[in-house]
Scaffold this motif. Structure first.
Motif, short mmCIF file in Angstrom:
data_model
loop_
_atom_site.label_atom_id
_atom_site.label_comp_id
_atom_site.label_asym_id
_atom_site.label_seq_id
_atom_site.Cartn_x
_atom_site.Cartn_y
_atom_site.Cartn_z
N THR A 26 0.82 -1.20 0.00
CA THR A 26 0.00 0.00 0.00
C THR A 26 0.86 1.26 0.00
O THR A 26 2.01 1.25 0.45
N THR A 27 0.27 2.34 -0.49
CA THR A 27 0.86 3.67 -0.43
C THR A 27 -0.26 4.67 -0.61
O THR A 27 -1.44 4.30 -0.63
N LYS A 28 0.07 5.94 -0.75
CA LYS A 28 -0.93 6.97 -1.05
C LYS A 28 -0.47 7.73 -2.29
O LYS A 28 0.73 7.93 -2.50
N ASP A 29 -1.45 8.15 -3.09
CA ASP A 29 -1.11 8.94 -4.28
C ASP A 29 -0.89 10.40 -3.89
O ASP A 29 -0.98 10.75 -2.70
N GLY A 30 -0.63 11.25 -4.85
CA GLY A 30 -0.35 12.66 -4.60
C GLY A 30 -1.48 13.42 -3.93
O GLY A 30 -1.26 14.46 -3.31
N GLN A 31 -2.72 12.92 -4.02
CA GLN A 31 -3.87 13.55 -3.39
C GLN A 31 -4.18 12.93 -2.02
O GLN A 31 -5.15 13.30 -1.37
N GLY A 32 -3.36 11.97 -1.59
CA GLY A 32 -3.57 11.32 -0.30
C GLY A 32 -4.54 10.16 -0.33
O GLY A 32 -4.94 9.66 0.72
N THR A 33 -4.93 9.71 -1.52
CA THR A 33 -5.84 8.57 -1.64
C THR A 33 -5.06 7.28 -1.51
O THR A 33 -4.03 7.11 -2.16
N PRO A 34 -5.52 6.35 -0.65
CA PRO A 34 -4.79 5.09 -0.49
C PRO A 34 -4.89 4.22 -1.75
O PRO A 34 -5.91 4.19 -2.42
N VAL A 35 -3.79 3.54 -2.04
CA VAL A 35 -3.67 2.66 -3.20
C VAL A 35 -3.04 1.37 -2.69
O VAL A 35 -2.13 1.40 -1.84
N GLY A 36 -3.50 0.22 -3.21
CA GLY A 36 -2.90 -1.05 -2.78
C GLY A 36 -3.19 -2.17 -3.75
O GLY A 36 -4.15 -2.10 -4.53
N LEU A 37 -2.35 -3.20 -3.71
CA LEU A 37 -2.53 -4.37 -4.55
C LEU A 37 -1.94 -5.60 -3.89
O LEU A 37 -1.02 -5.50 -3.07
N LEU A 84 -9.31 -10.41 1.90
CA LEU A 84 -8.49 -9.24 1.62
C LEU A 84 -7.57 -9.49 0.42
O LEU A 84 -7.38 -8.61 -0.41
N CYS A 85 -7.04 -10.69 0.36
CA CYS A 85 -6.19 -11.05 -0.76
C CYS A 85 -6.95 -10.89 -2.07
O CYS A 85 -6.46 -10.27 -3.02
N LYS A 86 -8.17 -11.41 -2.11
CA LYS A 86 -9.00 -11.33 -3.31
C LYS A 86 -9.43 -9.89 -3.60
O LYS A 86 -9.46 -9.47 -4.75
N THR A 87 -9.77 -9.15 -2.57
CA THR A 87 -10.20 -7.76 -2.75
C THR A 87 -9.11 -6.93 -3.41
O THR A 87 -9.36 -6.20 -4.36
N PHE A 88 -7.88 -7.06 -2.91
CA PHE A 88 -6.79 -6.24 -3.44
C PHE A 88 -6.22 -6.79 -4.75
O PHE A 88 -5.42 -6.13 -5.40
N ALA A 89 -6.64 -7.98 -5.13
CA ALA A 89 -6.27 -8.53 -6.43
C ALA A 89 -7.32 -8.20 -7.50
O ALA A 89 -7.08 -8.39 -8.68
N SER A 90 -8.47 -7.70 -7.06
CA SER A 90 -9.56 -7.40 -7.99
C SER A 90 -9.37 -6.04 -8.66
O SER A 90 -8.49 -5.28 -8.30
N LYS A 91 -10.25 -5.75 -9.60
CA LYS A 91 -10.22 -4.46 -10.30
C LYS A 91 -11.03 -3.40 -9.57
O LYS A 91 -11.20 -2.30 -10.05
N ASP A 92 -11.53 -3.74 -8.37
CA ASP A 92 -12.30 -2.80 -7.57
C ASP A 92 -11.50 -1.52 -7.37
O ASP A 92 -10.33 -1.57 -6.99
N THR A 93 -12.11 -0.37 -7.58
CA THR A 93 -11.38 0.88 -7.41
C THR A 93 -11.28 1.30 -5.95
O THR A 93 -10.30 1.91 -5.56
N ASP A 94 -12.27 0.98 -5.13
CA ASP A 94 -12.21 1.37 -3.72
C ASP A 94 -11.99 0.15 -2.84
O ASP A 94 -12.85 -0.26 -2.07
#
Length: 165
Positions: A26-37, A84-94
């Motif tokens: 996980t990390t955050k983008d330039g706007q502070g939105t969390p990102v993860g995979l 959680l593994c499946k959630t972060f492997a999916s194409k779900d944006t949130d």
């Protein structure tokens, strides 16, 4: 060309049958939105300094975010977190709407109740084929007394702690 396809198929079969741990990086983008995979290409590199690595496919939409962030967290999933593994492997944006997480003192999204979390600053990036290897210097480590999640033969699971007794 045919030989190359056979090699890729065999490679995937071999690597899919090699047991690995499962993480969500996980990390955050330039706007502070969390990102993860979801990532299973994770390994230790060095004890002095403490370094780890993971690989990200060039086709992943969050590649530039991870390259530019300068830091990331490796959330090592527990055996009871296959969703959680499946959630972060999916194409779900949130993806973060489907888990409990917090922002750490290092400004990183950290998932609750994982086996462990390694918070890192980006130490080096290495282009390698169709992936970028992200090497991180470990800034902070958090570990719980849980069983880590394993991936083997396209299955997720864990080895009970009693196995080691």
């Amino acid at each position: 060309m045919q030989k190359e396809m056979v090699n890729q198929t065999l490679f995937r079969d071999v690597m899919g049958n090699y047991p690995t741990g499962v993480t969500v990086v996980t990390t955050k983008d330039g706007q502070g939105t969390p990102v993860g995979l979801t990532v299973n290409s994770f390994a230790s590199v060095s004890l002095d300094p403490l370094l780890i690595l993971w690989s990200i496919d060039h086709a992943v939409s969050s590649l530039d975010v991870f390259k530019e962030a300068g830091k990331f967290a490796v959330n090592i999933l527990a055996g009871d977190q296959p969703d959680l593994c499946k959630t972060f492997a999916s194409k779900d944006t949130d993806r973060f709407a489907n888990c409990v997480w917090k922002t750490s003192e290092h400004g990183l999204p950290v998932i609750e109740n994982t086996f462990a979390v390694l918070q890192c600053e980006t130490y080096k990036m290495v282009e390698a084929g169709d992936h970028t290897i992200m090497i991180g210097k470990v800034l902070d480590i958090e570990k719980k007394e849980k069983e880590p999640m394993l991936y083997h033969r396209r299955q997720f699971g864990s080895i009970p702690l009693s196995f080691y007794s």
